[in-house]
Design a protein around this motif. Structure first.
Motif, PDB file in Angstrom:
ATOM      1  N   LEU A 270       3.923  -1.254  -6.584  1.00 57.03           N
ATOM      2  CA  LEU A 270       2.559  -1.663  -7.241  1.00 57.03           C
ATOM      3  C   LEU A 270       1.582  -1.010  -6.322  1.00 57.03           C
ATOM      4  O   LEU A 270       0.359  -1.187  -6.622  1.00 57.03           O
ATOM      5  CB  LEU A 270       2.647  -3.044  -7.138  1.00 57.03           C
ATOM      6  CG  LEU A 270       3.466  -3.845  -8.265  1.00 57.03           C
ATOM      7  CD1 LEU A 270       3.218  -5.328  -7.879  1.00 57.03           C
ATOM      8  CD2 LEU A 270       2.982  -3.545  -9.658  1.00 57.03           C
ATOM      9  N   GLY A 271       2.022  -0.201  -5.168  1.00 59.24           N
ATOM     10  CA  GLY A 271       0.849   0.284  -4.190  1.00 59.24           C
ATOM     11  C   GLY A 271       0.456  -0.467  -3.120  1.00 59.24           C
ATOM     12  O   GLY A 271      -0.328  -0.180  -2.561  1.00 59.24           O
ATOM     13  N   GLY A 272       1.217  -1.556  -2.962  1.00 61.68           N
ATOM     14  CA  GLY A 272       0.860  -2.424  -1.854  1.00 61.68           C
ATOM     15  C   GLY A 272       1.100  -1.875  -0.509  1.00 61.68           C
ATOM     16  O   GLY A 272       1.922  -0.875  -0.219  1.00 61.68           O
ATOM     17  N   ARG A 273       0.314  -2.297   0.627  1.00 67.06           N
ATOM     18  CA  ARG A 273       0.471  -1.527   2.041  1.00 67.06           C
ATOM     19  C   ARG A 273       1.109  -2.642   2.937  1.00 67.06           C
ATOM     20  O   ARG A 273       1.466  -2.178   4.024  1.00 67.06           O
ATOM     21  CB  ARG A 273      -0.715  -1.041   2.157  1.00 67.06           C
ATOM     22  CG  ARG A 273      -1.267   0.200   1.348  1.00 67.06           C
ATOM     23  CD  ARG A 273      -2.578   0.753   1.845  1.00 67.06           C
ATOM     24  NE  ARG A 273      -3.112   1.660   1.077  1.00 67.06           N
ATOM     25  CZ  ARG A 273      -4.276   2.152   0.994  1.00 67.06           C
ATOM     26  NH1 ARG A 273      -5.088   1.576   1.871  1.00 67.06           N
ATOM     27  NH2 ARG A 273      -4.505   2.920   0.064  1.00 67.06           N
ATOM     28  N   ARG A 274       0.655  -3.924   2.882  1.00 70.19           N
ATOM     29  CA  ARG A 274       1.035  -4.749   3.610  1.00 70.19           C
ATOM     30  C   ARG A 274       1.380  -6.195   3.141  1.00 70.19           C
ATOM     31  O   ARG A 274       0.638  -6.715   2.343  1.00 70.19           O
ATOM     32  CB  ARG A 274       0.051  -4.822   4.953  1.00 70.19           C
ATOM     33  CG  ARG A 274       0.009  -5.954   5.622  1.00 70.19           C
ATOM     34  CD  ARG A 274      -1.103  -6.024   6.846  1.00 70.19           C
ATOM     35  NE  ARG A 274      -2.056  -6.866   6.177  1.00 70.19           N
ATOM     36  CZ  ARG A 274      -3.484  -6.793   6.581  1.00 70.19           C
ATOM     37  NH1 ARG A 274      -3.689  -6.471   7.683  1.00 70.19           N
ATOM     38  NH2 ARG A 274      -4.570  -7.379   5.909  1.00 70.19           N
ATOM     39  N   GLY A 275       2.446  -6.681   3.713  1.00 67.80           N
ATOM     40  CA  GLY A 275       2.637  -8.155   2.820  1.00 67.80           C
ATOM     41  C   GLY A 275       2.092  -9.236   4.026  1.00 67.80           C
ATOM     42  O   GLY A 275       2.194  -9.063   5.171  1.00 67.80           O
TER      43      GLY A 275
END
Length: 156
Positions: free
Chosen positions: A118-123
């Motif tokens: 989804l294009g996320g970079r950090r959880g």
């Protein structure tokens, strides 16, 4: 998103049973079963732990609630919510019968794959301070507490 994972029990002792672990998104018809599962497997309850809130979550993001099934039985859950900017993890819960067998690790890996796609970079994860056993699981998965942040909340 459905994924089959082969896993073994913990190394160095414990139950080393080979099982099929299946990770998939929850269906709206399963919300009551998930809420009941959390009463046995999760650490405490939340103001949003009700059918209405869960239905709203799935209506907005149908693949956000991930379920892990082991030999056809619900073994774990995680909510992997993405708001378009940040990746949030909630309700990582593993039933006591299935703990220390890689269920949490597999759920987090599936959540992270979802975020990356989804294009996320950090959880980021919500973890109770008093839940020491959860701290070990999160650390083992590569997460670290950020002492400079505090969560501020206001029930609406």
């Amino acid at each position: 998103m459905a994924k089959r994972v082969r896993h073994r029990g913990p190394a160095g002792g414990g139950i080393a049973v080979m099982s099929d672990l299946h990770i998939r998104a929850a269906e709206p018809s399963e919300l009551d079963a998930v809420l009941a599962f959390w009463k046995d497997a999760a650490e405490g309850t939340s103001i949003s732990d009700d059918r209405t809130g869960m239905a709203r979550l799935l209506a907005r993001d149908p693949e956000s609630l991930l379920l892990a099934e082991c030999d056809g039985e619900l073994a774990g859950t995680v909510i992997a919510g993405f708001d378009g900017w940040r990746c949030h993890l909630y309700r990582l819960a593993v039933h006591p019968r299935h703990r220390r067998r890689g269920v949490a690790r597999a759920l987090l890996a599936a959540a992270e794959e979802r975020f990356v796609s989804l294009g996320g970079r950090r959880g980021d994860a919500m973890v109770l301070d008093r839940n020491e056993s959860a701290h070990h699981a999160w650390r083992a998965a590569g997460y670290a507490r950020e002492p400079q942040w505090s969560r501020w909340v206001k029930p609406l």
